[in-house]
Design a protein around this motif. Structure first.
Motif, mmCIF file in Angstrom:
data_model
loop_
_atom_site.group_PDB
_atom_site.id
_atom_site.type_symbol
_atom_site.label_atom_id
_atom_site.label_comp_id
_atom_site.label_asym_id
_atom_site.label_seq_id
_atom_site.Cartn_x
_atom_site.Cartn_y
_atom_site.Cartn_z
ATOM 1 N N MET A 1 0.842 -1.188 0.000
ATOM 2 C CA MET A 1 0.000 0.000 0.000
ATOM 3 C C MET A 1 0.877 1.238 0.000
ATOM 4 S SD MET A 1 -2.962 1.066 2.725
ATOM 5 C CE MET A 1 -1.889 0.707 4.103
ATOM 6 N N ARG A 2 0.714 2.110 -1.025
ATOM 7 C CA ARG A 2 1.554 3.290 -1.113
ATOM 8 C C ARG A 2 1.141 4.319 -0.083
ATOM 9 N NH1 ARG A 2 2.325 6.017 -6.813
ATOM 10 N NH2 ARG A 2 3.298 7.551 -5.443
ATOM 11 N N THR A 3 2.125 4.929 0.551
ATOM 12 C CA THR A 3 1.850 6.009 1.482
ATOM 13 C C THR A 3 2.637 7.249 1.110
ATOM 14 O OG1 THR A 3 3.568 5.159 2.958
ATOM 15 C CG2 THR A 3 1.298 4.487 3.406
ATOM 16 N N ALA A 4 3.520 7.172 0.108
ATOM 17 C CA ALA A 4 4.300 8.326 -0.327
ATOM 18 C C ALA A 4 3.435 9.165 -1.252
ATOM 19 C CB ALA A 4 5.560 7.870 -1.056
ATOM 20 N N LEU A 5 2.892 10.261 -0.731
ATOM 21 C CA LEU A 5 1.896 11.019 -1.457
ATOM 22 C C LEU A 5 2.435 12.333 -1.987
ATOM 23 C CD1 LEU A 5 -1.028 10.317 1.004
ATOM 24 C CD2 LEU A 5 -0.499 9.145 -1.112
ATOM 25 N N VAL A 6 3.746 12.487 -2.006
ATOM 26 C CA VAL A 6 4.374 13.652 -2.612
ATOM 27 C C VAL A 6 5.343 13.152 -3.660
ATOM 28 C CG1 VAL A 6 4.127 15.120 -0.590
ATOM 29 C CG2 VAL A 6 6.161 13.724 -0.822
ATOM 30 N N ALA A 7 5.853 14.054 -4.467
ATOM 31 C CA ALA A 7 6.749 13.654 -5.548
ATOM 32 C C ALA A 7 7.974 12.948 -4.986
ATOM 33 C CB ALA A 7 7.168 14.875 -6.355
ATOM 34 N N ASP A 8 8.407 11.900 -5.666
ATOM 35 C CA ASP A 8 9.583 11.154 -5.233
ATOM 36 C C ASP A 8 10.778 12.093 -5.112
ATOM 37 O OD1 ASP A 8 8.114 8.871 -5.262
ATOM 38 O OD2 ASP A 8 8.810 8.178 -7.218
ATOM 39 N N GLY A 9 11.473 12.018 -3.990
ATOM 40 C CA GLY A 9 12.664 12.831 -3.783
ATOM 41 C C GLY A 9 12.383 14.242 -3.287
ATOM 42 N N ASP A 10 11.110 14.609 -3.171
ATOM 43 C CA ASP A 10 10.776 15.957 -2.707
ATOM 44 C C ASP A 10 10.788 15.967 -1.191
ATOM 45 O OD1 ASP A 10 9.850 18.466 -2.218
ATOM 46 O OD2 ASP A 10 8.114 18.341 -3.546
ATOM 47 N N LEU A 11 11.839 16.548 -0.620
ATOM 48 C CA LEU A 11 11.990 16.551 0.837
ATOM 49 C C LEU A 11 11.842 17.959 1.407
ATOM 50 C CD1 LEU A 11 15.019 14.090 1.153
ATOM 51 C CD2 LEU A 11 12.577 13.595 1.354
ATOM 52 N N THR A 12 11.244 18.866 0.634
ATOM 53 C CA THR A 12 11.046 20.219 1.144
ATOM 54 C C THR A 12 10.068 20.195 2.308
ATOM 55 O OG1 THR A 12 9.185 20.662 -0.335
ATOM 56 C CG2 THR A 12 11.403 21.159 -1.179
ATOM 57 N N ALA A 13 10.117 21.241 3.103
ATOM 58 C CA ALA A 13 9.219 21.328 4.256
ATOM 59 C C ALA A 13 7.766 21.268 3.808
ATOM 60 C CB ALA A 13 9.496 22.612 5.031
ATOM 61 N N ARG A 14 7.445 21.975 2.726
ATOM 62 C CA ARG A 14 6.067 21.976 2.225
ATOM 63 C C ARG A 14 5.626 20.567 1.842
ATOM 64 N NH1 ARG A 14 2.484 25.714 0.032
ATOM 65 N NH2 ARG A 14 1.058 24.841 -1.528
ATOM 66 N N ALA A 15 6.518 19.836 1.179
ATOM 67 C CA ALA A 15 6.189 18.465 0.776
ATOM 68 C C ALA A 15 6.012 17.567 1.993
ATOM 69 C CB ALA A 15 7.279 17.920 -0.132
ATOM 70 N N ARG A 16 6.854 17.731 2.999
ATOM 71 C CA ARG A 16 6.738 16.907 4.204
ATOM 72 C C ARG A 16 5.437 17.226 4.940
ATOM 73 N NH1 ARG A 16 11.867 18.739 5.309
ATOM 74 N NH2 ARG A 16 11.237 19.498 7.386
ATOM 75 N N ILE A 17 5.051 18.484 4.942
ATOM 76 C CA ILE A 17 3.792 18.873 5.588
ATOM 77 C C ILE A 17 2.613 18.223 4.876
ATOM 78 C CG2 ILE A 17 2.227 20.800 6.056
ATOM 79 C CD1 ILE A 17 4.828 22.537 6.368
ATOM 80 N N LEU A 18 2.621 18.254 3.546
ATOM 81 C CA LEU A 18 1.534 17.636 2.791
ATOM 82 C C LEU A 18 1.475 16.131 3.024
ATOM 83 C CD1 LEU A 18 1.674 19.573 -0.588
ATOM 84 C CD2 LEU A 18 -0.310 19.393 0.938
ATOM 85 N N ALA A 19 2.634 15.475 3.001
ATOM 86 C CA ALA A 19 2.665 14.035 3.258
ATOM 87 C C ALA A 19 2.131 13.725 4.648
ATOM 88 C CB ALA A 19 4.087 13.511 3.103
ATOM 89 N N SER A 20 2.510 14.565 5.618
ATOM 90 C CA SER A 20 2.025 14.374 6.982
ATOM 91 C C SER A 20 0.520 14.597 7.064
ATOM 92 C CB SER A 20 2.750 15.340 7.924
ATOM 93 O OG SER A 20 2.236 15.235 9.235
ATOM 94 N N ALA A 21 0.024 15.605 6.340
ATOM 95 C CA ALA A 21 -1.415 15.884 6.357
ATOM 96 C C ALA A 21 -2.199 14.706 5.786
ATOM 97 C CB ALA A 21 -1.705 17.156 5.564
ATOM 98 N N PHE A 22 -1.747 14.155 4.661
ATOM 99 C CA PHE A 22 -2.406 12.977 4.106
ATOM 100 C C PHE A 22 -2.431 11.844 5.131
ATOM 101 C CE2 PHE A 22 -1.630 14.608 -0.303
ATOM 102 C CZ PHE A 22 -2.914 14.416 -0.788
ATOM 103 N N ASP A 23 -1.312 11.635 5.796
ATOM 104 C CA ASP A 23 -1.193 10.559 6.773
ATOM 105 C C ASP A 23 -2.106 10.771 7.972
ATOM 106 O OD1 ASP A 23 0.369 8.187 7.940
ATOM 107 O OD2 ASP A 23 0.660 9.734 9.468
#
Length: 202
Positions: A1-23
């Motif tokens: 089951m995929r949980t990586a919901l941002v672009a691969d390799g995108d480790l910016t703060a904004r991307a981490r926030i979005l991934a955390s929000a999805f989670d």
């Protein structure tokens, strides 16, 4: 089951926030997840979350927009409608299951997008002879969305039963495929129960 919901390799703060929000939205729902929890899970401050997104509602709207863009990108590509629905559910299943259950306008909008993909899948499949059309294609589309999301609504007990989330989804994939391909019953008793057996016999 995929949980990586941002672009691969995108480790910016904004991307981490979005991934955390999805989670967090998937795990606790919109009301249950707090900006503080989302920030902590992303490894940033709450102030940085509000700097990027302003409010929790705006953050949820950005998550929904990501889903919409994912669907649009897949539809614009060479991918068939059936594959689009599978990829959307495979990528965003836990989030969609929780947010669709929350109700409200945002949930209705998400459901409408999934319904559109399911309708296209039925149209494509019926035209090619791959799918059997229903007496009620609109309800057929809604049913496909419901069955696609349902495993994620039950992921807790399914995980306990199978000994892992991926194992659970893998195991139920086989009987679901059998159900879709061959049906379940060997006679018309279920059609009779809804008053359709006599119609089939004509």
């Amino acid at each position: 089951m995929r949980t990586a919901l941002v672009a691969d390799g995108d480790l910016t703060a904004r991307a981490r926030i979005l991934a955390s929000a999805f989670d967090r939205f998937a795990a606790r729902g919109y009301e249950g997840a707090s900006l503080r929890e989302i920030a902590s899970n992303a490894g940033v401050s709450t102030a940085l979350v509000t700097h990027h997104f302003g409010t929790k509602l705006a953050l949820r709207e950005e998550c929904d927009a990501r889903v919409a863009r994912f669907i649009a990108d897949k539809r614009d590509g060479a991918t068939g409608a059936a594959d689009v629905l599978g990829e959307v559910l495979g990528t965003y299943g836990p989030y969609l299951a929780r947010m669709l259950g929350d109700g409200g306008e945002a949930s209705a909008a998400l459901f409408a997008r999934l319904l559109e993909v399911a309708r296209a899948m039925i149209d494509d499949g019926s035209a090619s002879g791959w799918l059997r059309p229903s007496r009620d294609p609109e309800a057929q589309a809604a049913t496909l969305v419901m069955l696609g999301v349902a495993p994620f609504l039950m992921i807790g007990p399914l995980t306990s039963w199978a000994g892992g989330a991926d194992r659970a989804l893998g195991r139920i994939a086989v009987p679901l495929a059998e159900l879709y391909t061959h049906g379940l019953t060997t006679d018309d008793r279920l059609l009779a129960a809804v008053g359709l057996a006599s119609e089939e016999a004509r």
